[in-house]
Structure formats: C-alpha cells, structure tokens
Design a protein around this motif. Structure first.
Motif, mmCIF file in Angstrom:
data_model
loop_
_atom_site.group_PDB
_atom_site.id
_atom_site.type_symbol
_atom_site.label_atom_id
_atom_site.label_comp_id
_atom_site.label_asym_id
_atom_site.label_seq_id
_atom_site.Cartn_x
_atom_site.Cartn_y
_atom_site.Cartn_z
ATOM 1 N N LEU A 13 0.907 -0.954 -0.269
ATOM 2 C CA LEU A 13 0.167 -0.156 -0.360
ATOM 3 C C LEU A 13 0.781 1.148 0.321
ATOM 4 O O LEU A 13 0.816 2.438 -0.919
ATOM 5 N N ARG A 17 1.351 4.547 -2.809
ATOM 6 C CA ARG A 17 0.587 5.891 -2.234
ATOM 7 C C ARG A 17 1.753 7.131 -3.586
ATOM 8 O O ARG A 17 1.123 7.514 -4.085
ATOM 9 N N MET A 25 -6.111 8.227 -6.731
ATOM 10 C CA MET A 25 -6.931 7.407 -6.164
ATOM 11 C C MET A 25 -7.021 8.937 -5.293
ATOM 12 O O MET A 25 -8.945 8.462 -5.107
ATOM 13 N N TYR A 74 -15.578 2.151 1.267
ATOM 14 C CA TYR A 74 -13.787 1.846 1.258
ATOM 15 C C TYR A 74 -13.091 3.521 0.562
ATOM 16 O O TYR A 74 -11.994 3.376 0.862
ATOM 17 N N TRP A 78 -9.127 4.124 2.695
ATOM 18 C CA TRP A 78 -7.993 4.458 1.364
ATOM 19 C C TRP A 78 -7.874 6.155 1.787
ATOM 20 O O TRP A 78 -6.462 5.906 1.584
#
Length: 84
Positions: A13, A17, A25, A74, A78
């Motif tokens: 993750l 990023r 995202m 979600y 995130w």
C-alpha cells in the motif's frame, strides 16, 4: 505468519501511495466522494419518503444506497492509508 502478511500488505500500500495509482486514488477521493455522498443523502431521503408513503418498490433505491455506502466506506479506508 500473520505479521508477515500484514507487513507485506502495508508495504504494498505504501508503494502504491507514491506511484500514479495512489495519486489518482487521491483525486477520486477529493472530487468524486463528496458528489457520491450528496447523492447518497438524496437517495436516502427519497427512500424514506417511499417507505413513509407505503410504496412497495424500494429495491432500486436500496441497491443504489448500498453501493454508494460501500464506495464511501472504501474511500474512508483508502484515505487512511494514503494520508499517513
């Protein structure tokens, strides 16, 4: 075994990023999530009115509400990973 899996997922993750995927995202979180939240609220009000009036056809509002709630949750998850 559990700690290794958790560490591997966290490392993955953090790599996402800093790549383009994490940045896109972030843009989705900033621009799309508030729009979905407003539509979710309006959908909830329409669903409440249908239930109050006794309409039997609430399946479409319920389905869309569940999908939008899933999207919002979600994005909250995130946002936690991307802003640490």
């Amino acid at each position: 075994m559990k700690d290794e899996t958790y560490t591997c997922c966290l490392t993955l993750l953090l790599k996402i990023r800093y790549k383009q995927g994490g940045l896109s995202m972030l843009y989705i979180m900033i621009y799309v999530t508030p729009i979905v939240a407003v539509i979710f609220f309006i959908n909830g009000v329409a669903l409440a009115k249908k239930i109050k009036n006794g309409d039997e056809n609430t399946a479409s509002h319920t389905g869309w509400g569940a999908a939008m709630l899933g999207f919002i949750i979600y994005m909250l998850i995130w946002s936690n990973f991307l802003t640490q």
